[in-house]
Design a protein around this motif. Structure first.
Motif, PDB file in Angstrom:
ATOM      1  N   PHE A 125       0.856  -1.183   0.000  1.00 58.47           N
ATOM      2  CA  PHE A 125       0.000   0.000   0.000  1.00 58.47           C
ATOM      3  C   PHE A 125       0.891   1.232   0.000  1.00 58.47           C
ATOM      4  O   PHE A 125       2.108   1.152   0.205  1.00 58.47           O
ATOM      5  CB  PHE A 125      -0.932   0.022   1.215  1.00 58.47           C
ATOM      6  N   ALA A 126       0.275   2.374  -0.229  1.00 58.99           N
ATOM      7  CA  ALA A 126       1.022   3.637  -0.237  1.00 58.99           C
ATOM      8  C   ALA A 126       0.396   4.607   0.749  1.00 58.99           C
ATOM      9  O   ALA A 126      -0.810   4.572   0.999  1.00 58.99           O
ATOM     10  CB  ALA A 126       1.011   4.245  -1.640  1.00 58.99           C
ATOM     11  N   SER A 127       1.234   5.480   1.288  1.00 57.41           N
ATOM     12  CA  SER A 127       0.769   6.569   2.158  1.00 57.41           C
ATOM     13  C   SER A 127       1.292   7.886   1.612  1.00 57.41           C
ATOM     14  O   SER A 127       2.512   8.093   1.541  1.00 57.41           O
ATOM     15  CB  SER A 127       1.265   6.365   3.595  1.00 57.41           C
ATOM     16  N   ILE A 128       0.398   8.753   1.203  1.00 63.23           N
ATOM     17  CA  ILE A 128       0.775  10.054   0.650  1.00 63.23           C
ATOM     18  C   ILE A 128      -0.468  10.922   0.604  1.00 63.23           C
ATOM     19  O   ILE A 128      -1.583  10.414   0.455  1.00 63.23           O
ATOM     20  CB  ILE A 128       1.375   9.908  -0.774  1.00 63.23           C
ATOM     21  N   ILE A 129      -0.291  12.226   0.766  1.00 58.60           N
ATOM     22  CA  ILE A 129      -1.378  13.181   0.529  1.00 58.60           C
ATOM     23  C   ILE A 129      -0.962  14.016  -0.667  1.00 58.60           C
ATOM     24  O   ILE A 129      -0.042  14.830  -0.593  1.00 58.60           O
ATOM     25  CB  ILE A 129      -1.655  14.055   1.764  1.00 58.60           C
ATOM     26  N   ALA A 130      -1.617  13.766  -1.792  1.00 56.89           N
ATOM     27  CA  ALA A 130      -1.238  14.436  -3.036  1.00 56.89           C
ATOM     28  C   ALA A 130      -2.441  14.490  -3.962  1.00 56.89           C
ATOM     29  O   ALA A 130      -3.374  13.695  -3.839  1.00 56.89           O
ATOM     30  CB  ALA A 130      -0.086  13.694  -3.719  1.00 56.89           C
ATOM     31  N   HIS A 140       2.190  17.491  -4.081  1.00 57.99           N
ATOM     32  CA  HIS A 140       2.373  16.680  -2.867  1.00 57.99           C
ATOM     33  C   HIS A 140       2.382  17.628  -1.678  1.00 57.99           C
ATOM     34  O   HIS A 140       3.238  18.500  -1.587  1.00 57.99           O
ATOM     35  CB  HIS A 140       3.697  15.905  -2.972  1.00 57.99           C
ATOM     36  N   THR A 141       1.437  17.442  -0.757  1.00 60.94           N
ATOM     37  CA  THR A 141       1.217  18.472   0.266  1.00 60.94           C
ATOM     38  C   THR A 141       1.669  18.108   1.667  1.00 60.94           C
ATOM     39  O   THR A 141       1.774  18.988   2.518  1.00 60.94           O
ATOM     40  CB  THR A 141      -0.278  18.861   0.315  1.00 60.94           C
ATOM     41  N   ASN A 142       1.929  16.817   1.952  1.00 57.30           N
ATOM     42  CA  ASN A 142       2.488  16.525   3.276  1.00 57.30           C
ATOM     43  C   ASN A 142       3.972  16.239   3.135  1.00 57.30           C
ATOM     44  O   ASN A 142       4.489  16.104   2.030  1.00 57.30           O
ATOM     45  CB  ASN A 142       1.746  15.372   3.961  1.00 57.30           C
ATOM     46  N   GLY A 143       4.671  16.150   4.241  1.00 59.34           N
ATOM     47  CA  GLY A 143       6.130  16.109   4.180  1.00 59.34           C
ATOM     48  C   GLY A 143       6.745  14.752   3.985  1.00 59.34           C
ATOM     49  O   GLY A 143       7.967  14.612   4.030  1.00 59.34           O
ATOM     50  N   GLU A 254      -5.290  22.196   7.441  1.00 56.59           N
ATOM     51  CA  GLU A 254      -5.768  22.219   6.052  1.00 56.59           C
ATOM     52  C   GLU A 254      -5.616  20.871   5.345  1.00 56.59           C
ATOM     53  O   GLU A 254      -6.137  20.671   4.234  1.00 56.59           O
ATOM     54  CB  GLU A 254      -5.026  23.304   5.250  1.00 56.59           C
ATOM     55  N   ALA A 255      -4.896  19.909   5.952  1.00 54.82           N
ATOM     56  CA  ALA A 255      -4.717  18.594   5.333  1.00 54.82           C
ATOM     57  C   ALA A 255      -6.055  17.860   5.265  1.00 54.82           C
ATOM     58  O   ALA A 255      -6.949  18.102   6.085  1.00 54.82           O
ATOM     59  CB  ALA A 255      -3.717  17.771   6.131  1.00 54.82           C
TER      60      ALA A 255
END
Length: 308
Positions: A125-130, A140-143, A254-255
């Protein structure tokens, strides 16, 4: 190792782009419209982890033309899975490639295993906020960003070793896990709560922490999902469950979830894949999950985009 990323949404372009940036052999399998956009606009990532862009992108739109692939990274939304399975089947038959699906939920594993063989489907699986902007570039908005993967069959050892070796030189985390099913379940539990509450509130993540009532709803989803995990043979400690629940309060104001982002854009959402899948599992085990059922009812009208 030759990698084919199937799907060029934010997730597929981000991780495929990071591997391209590191000099890996990466191509993309996409629909015609998206292929034209990638050729015209190029691949571009705007990210706190470092930006990257290239016009040198190999794209396929026909499975018959795909050759010499070792790994297919399947990066499509859950609601597209049934459409792409015949393409995945053809690619695997032609190349002998393994498949690493980065979909949310758990139901897709069995569907893919039935389609291409149990030995061919790697867990992950993947973890990203984009998200994608109007040019089709990744914002891509998280670090941070992570792919976690692991073998589900003893024939997958070599491909997992090859993928693990990439981690040392890419600007993202590509992490091999021994008990990948447990990690997949923890992601499923968390994302069902996080996407469900942000989409139902139609507000970003900061409002989870600022409203005890909203946090209580999301926390109950965590506990209902943990019950389903237990029924499926995945044991989680009380501490692990509490850590997941408290993570809901740790996001920047805002996330938000990808489901909420899609909802705001009027796009289809993965409510059937996430919450619907949980309800089917609950029915199988004869347990009730009333909060998940309520969120499912609230979000179901948005399944195919903004209701008319």
């Amino acid at each position: 190792m030759n990698i084919l990323v199937q799907g060029a949404g934010a997730l597929g372009v981000y991780f495929g782009g990071r591997m391209l940036e590191a000099g890996e052999s990466v191509s993309f399998f996409v629909r015609e419209k998206r292929a034209n956009q990638l050729i015209k606009e190029g691949l571009k990532i705007n990210s706190p982890e470092g930006s990257f862009e290239t016009k040198d992108v190999m794209v396929y739109t026909s499975p018959e033309k795909v050759k010499d692939i070792d790994l297919v990274i399947l990066a499509v939304k859950g609601y597209h899975l049934n459409q792409v399975i015949p393409q995945v089947q053809m690619i695997v038959q032609q190349t002998g490639a393994f498949v690493l699906p980065l979909l949310n939920g758990m139901e897709h594993l069995q569907l893919l295993q039935q389609a291409v063989g149990t030995e061919k489907v790697v867990g992950g699986f993947a973890s990203i906020i984009a998200t994608l902007n109007e040019q089709g570039h990744v914002e891509h908005t998280n670090g941070s960003s992570t792919i976690k993967f692991g073998a589900l069959h003893n024939e997958q050892t070599k491909i997992c070793e090859q993928l693990e070796a990439i981690h040392s030189h890419v600007k993202t985390n590509i992490l091999r896990e021994e008990n990948i099913l447990k990690h997949m379940w923890k992601k499923y539990i968390f994302i069902t709560a996080f996407s469900g509450i942000t989409s139902a509130m139609q507000l970003p993540a900061g409002f989870i922490a600022s409203s005890e009532a909203s946090f209580a709803v999301a926390r109950k989803v965590i506990y209902e999902m943990s019950l389903l995990a237990e029924k499926e043979g995945i044991a989680l400690t009380d501490q692990e469950v509490e850590v997941m629940a408290n993570r809901l309060k740790g996001f920047k104001k805002e996330a938000t979830s990808s489901m909420h982002q899609d909802m705001r854009k009027g796009l289809p959402i993965e409510v059937e894949h996430l919450h619907g899948g949980a309800l089917r599992m609950a029915a199988k085990h004869h347990v009730t999950v009333p909060v998940i059922e309520t969120l499912y009812g609230v979000l179901k009208p948005y399944e195919n985009g903004k209701p008319n």
